[in-house]
Design a protein around this motif. Structure first.
Motif, mmCIF file in Angstrom:
data_model
loop_
_atom_site.group_PDB
_atom_site.id
_atom_site.type_symbol
_atom_site.label_atom_id
_atom_site.label_comp_id
_atom_site.label_asym_id
_atom_site.label_seq_id
_atom_site.Cartn_x
_atom_site.Cartn_y
_atom_site.Cartn_z
ATOM 1 N N LEU A 57 -4.057 6.925 -12.839
ATOM 2 C CA LEU A 57 -3.970 8.854 -12.891
ATOM 3 C C LEU A 57 -3.182 9.355 -10.858
ATOM 4 C CD1 LEU A 57 -4.378 10.776 -14.575
ATOM 5 C CD2 LEU A 57 -6.868 10.934 -13.268
ATOM 6 N N ARG A 58 -3.528 8.024 -10.051
ATOM 7 C CA ARG A 58 -3.228 9.131 -8.893
ATOM 8 C C ARG A 58 -3.204 7.396 -8.171
ATOM 9 N NH1 ARG A 58 -8.075 10.606 -10.384
ATOM 10 N NH2 ARG A 58 -8.056 13.194 -10.525
ATOM 11 N N LEU A 59 -2.073 7.104 -8.065
ATOM 12 C CA LEU A 59 -1.887 5.781 -7.340
ATOM 13 C C LEU A 59 -0.495 5.912 -6.061
ATOM 14 C CD1 LEU A 59 -0.840 3.049 -7.399
ATOM 15 C CD2 LEU A 59 0.912 3.577 -8.883
ATOM 16 N N ALA A 60 -1.331 5.998 -4.755
ATOM 17 C CA ALA A 60 -0.174 5.485 -3.450
ATOM 18 C C ALA A 60 0.106 3.650 -3.921
ATOM 19 C CB ALA A 60 -1.363 5.627 -2.238
ATOM 20 N N THR A 61 0.950 4.078 -3.712
ATOM 21 C CA THR A 61 1.781 3.019 -3.574
ATOM 22 C C THR A 61 2.101 2.059 -2.016
ATOM 23 O OG1 THR A 61 2.534 3.264 -6.173
ATOM 24 C CG2 THR A 61 4.080 1.395 -4.695
ATOM 25 N N ILE A 62 1.362 1.118 -1.741
ATOM 26 C CA ILE A 62 1.418 0.642 -0.061
ATOM 27 C C ILE A 62 3.195 -0.466 0.183
ATOM 28 C CG2 ILE A 62 0.870 -0.235 1.896
ATOM 29 C CD1 ILE A 62 -0.375 2.473 0.216
ATOM 30 N N ASN A 63 3.660 -0.122 0.900
ATOM 31 C CA ASN A 63 4.164 -1.721 0.946
ATOM 32 C C ASN A 63 4.066 -1.855 2.113
ATOM 33 O OD1 ASN A 63 7.077 -2.173 0.983
ATOM 34 N ND2 ASN A 63 8.502 -1.315 1.196
ATOM 35 N N THR A 64 3.853 -3.223 1.453
ATOM 36 C CA THR A 64 3.508 -3.873 2.663
ATOM 37 C C THR A 64 4.365 -4.800 3.997
ATOM 38 O OG1 THR A 64 2.905 -5.973 1.392
ATOM 39 C CG2 THR A 64 1.299 -4.629 1.744
ATOM 40 N N GLY A 65 5.777 -4.755 2.988
ATOM 41 C CA GLY A 65 7.076 -5.553 3.770
ATOM 42 C C GLY A 65 7.294 -4.146 4.222
ATOM 43 N N ALA A 66 7.082 -3.316 4.424
ATOM 44 C CA ALA A 66 7.797 -2.139 5.487
ATOM 45 C C ALA A 66 6.790 -2.617 6.445
ATOM 46 C CB ALA A 66 7.845 -0.606 4.656
ATOM 47 N N ALA A 81 -0.468 -7.907 6.750
ATOM 48 C CA ALA A 81 1.254 -6.926 6.981
ATOM 49 C C ALA A 81 1.883 -7.304 8.559
ATOM 50 C CB ALA A 81 1.387 -5.967 6.067
ATOM 51 N N ALA A 82 0.796 -6.613 9.564
ATOM 52 C CA ALA A 82 0.932 -6.304 10.418
ATOM 53 C C ALA A 82 1.118 -7.487 11.238
ATOM 54 C CB ALA A 82 0.580 -5.067 11.581
ATOM 55 N N ARG A 125 -4.856 2.397 -4.514
ATOM 56 C CA ARG A 125 -3.558 1.441 -3.579
ATOM 57 C C ARG A 125 -3.128 0.653 -4.325
ATOM 58 N NH1 ARG A 125 -6.762 5.555 -1.532
ATOM 59 N NH2 ARG A 125 -6.374 5.970 1.138
ATOM 60 N N ARG A 126 -2.162 0.592 -4.422
ATOM 61 C CA ARG A 126 -1.263 -0.663 -5.297
ATOM 62 C C ARG A 126 -0.633 -1.418 -4.245
ATOM 63 N NH1 ARG A 126 2.181 0.006 -10.318
ATOM 64 N NH2 ARG A 126 0.259 0.927 -11.571
ATOM 65 N N TYR A 127 -0.291 -2.832 -3.426
ATOM 66 C CA TYR A 127 0.276 -3.579 -3.008
ATOM 67 C C TYR A 127 1.791 -4.232 -3.462
ATOM 68 C CZ TYR A 127 -3.807 -1.621 0.147
ATOM 69 O OH TYR A 127 -4.128 -1.090 0.360
ATOM 70 N N GLU A 128 2.695 -3.843 -2.820
ATOM 71 C CA GLU A 128 3.549 -4.301 -2.737
ATOM 72 C C GLU A 128 4.401 -4.896 -1.730
ATOM 73 O OE1 GLU A 128 5.915 -2.117 -5.148
ATOM 74 O OE2 GLU A 128 4.396 -1.965 -7.239
ATOM 75 N N PRO A 129 5.456 -6.419 -1.586
ATOM 76 C CA PRO A 129 5.403 -6.775 -0.866
ATOM 77 C C PRO A 129 6.963 -6.260 -0.447
ATOM 78 C CG PRO A 129 5.749 -8.231 -2.574
ATOM 79 C CD PRO A 129 4.762 -7.511 -3.352
#
Length: 378
Positions: free
Chosen positions: A4-13, A49-50, A374-378
């Motif tokens: 319903l509510r999504l923050a997609t986090i690009n860990t590669g970024a 990621a850092a 939060r959904r994490y994507e590489p």
């Protein structure tokens, strides 16, 4: 099931941003700051990621945040610096968490903890927040040297924080910090890590980098100030905030929208209902202004931001229930859609939302609430 509510986090970024900034500030070491749940991005995932990007240290505000990282198995060097009176410093010492120490009384508390505490002495060079006042520097350093000689602490660092109040003020603070280092060394302290600059200072002032810099908002791909161009530096925003359209209505010119009818449709238009609101961290001050893209078409918030939802004025753009609305993300990306006939507009940026709300991009990402997955994507 669609979130319903999504923050997609690009860990590669995040990894890329740290790599990019590390090259910029070299030979200074890099401390990636993951306080406040990684500026809303997730502290544990952001920390990993850092580290992948070459971060030498991690920075965190308080001991609860620090111990959560240790519990997650993150063993990188870690500094925590904001402590209430009576904080349980012994647990931090056992978890190998370095402690930022800001005054003589706090230094005594840390020295009394079981084990030898690794400390970074904070001096106030003009920001007038935490840190020992100039008038206390001699006593502060003398006490630290005595505790170190007795084996109760080890002074590994000395640090401060720029006010970012213009080049002249920054230069004065850099000079003061250099004087603090000299004074500390005069009583026998040998701090290996000397850090003054956060993101803005690290980017703008090479002479403020010393042996380490603390990178906060820039780790997540956002500029620390209006006169820094994040994209020109090669930084990539890591968070994309989106939600599905749950209702679509056609409204006539003059129709009022949302509480108080602060907004009236200028022409016949399509209104899309999106289930995010100030309960999720969407700033109410962005009412009637916040930008949104749906299918690559740009709209704006119509009426007041409510607790759970916003209405988006989409004009004559084709919008259907189930389409994904993007509030902000990486503007270099467009929503690819056949409906947009190959001319999709860039997604809005966190900076645009900050302008709409009269705030800063730090707040836009950090305030995103726990209802947002939060959904994490590489």
């Amino acid at each position: 099931m669609t979130d319903l509510r999504l923050a997609t986090i690009n860990t590669g970024a995040i990894t890329h941003n740290v790599e990019t900034l590390r090259a910029l500030v070299a030979p200074a070491l890099v401390m990636a700051v993951v306080k406040a749940d990684g500026y809303g991005h997730g502290a544990i995932e952001s920390a990993r990621a850092a580290i992948s990007g070459g971060a030498n240290w991690l920075g965190i505000a308080d001991l609860t945040e620090a111990l959560a990282l240790r519990t997650a198995g993150i063993d990188a060097p870690l500094l925590a610096w904001l402590h209430q009176p009576g904080a349980i410093f012994g647990e931090a010492v056992r978890a190998n968490v370095d402690l930022g120490v800001s005054n003589i009384a706090q230094l005594a508390e840390v020295a009394a903890a079981s084990g030898t505490a690794f400390v970074h002495l904070k001096v106030d060079t003009g920001l007038h927040r935490n840190g020992a006042a100039l008038s206390d520097w001699h006593e502060f350093f003398d006490a630290a040297a005595a505790h170190e000689l007795a084996g109760r602490i080890r002074v590994r660092g000395i640090w401060s924080h720029l006010a970012n109040a213009g080049a002249e003020n920054d230069a004065q603070q850099i000079q003061q910090f250099s004087a603090a280092i000299v004074m500390a060394e005069s009583v026998g302290l040998r701090p290996e890590f000397r850090h003054l600059a956060a993101s803005e200072g690290a980017i703008k002032h090479p002479d403020a980098r010393f042996t380490m810099v603390r990178l906060g908002i820039s780790t997540y791909g956002l500029a620390p100030s209006d006169d820094v161009d994040a994209s020109a530096l090669g930084l990539v925003p890591a968070m994309t905030l989106s939600a599905p359209v749950v209702s679509v209505k056609r409204a006539s010119a003059g129709a009022g929208v949302s509480y108080g009818f602060d907004f009236h449709c200028e022409t016949d238009t399509t209104l899309a209902l999106v289930p995010v609101g100030y309960g999720d961290g969407i700033p109410r001050h962005a009412s009637n202004r916040g930008p949104v893209t749906i299918n690559g078409y740009r709209g704006r918030v119509a009426g007041r931001v409510a607790m759970d939802q916003i209405v988006v004025d989409m004009g004559d753009a084709p919008v259907a229930v189930g389409d994904r609305a993007v509030l902000f993300g990486d503007p270099s990306n467009s929503v690819d859609s056949s409906l947009a006939s190959g001319s999709a507009m860039p997604v809005p940026s966190a900076d645009e939302w900050a302008t709409a709300a009269g705030t800063i991009n730090y707040e836009i990402v950090t305030r995103i609430g726990p209802r947002v997955v939060r959904r994490y994507e590489p």
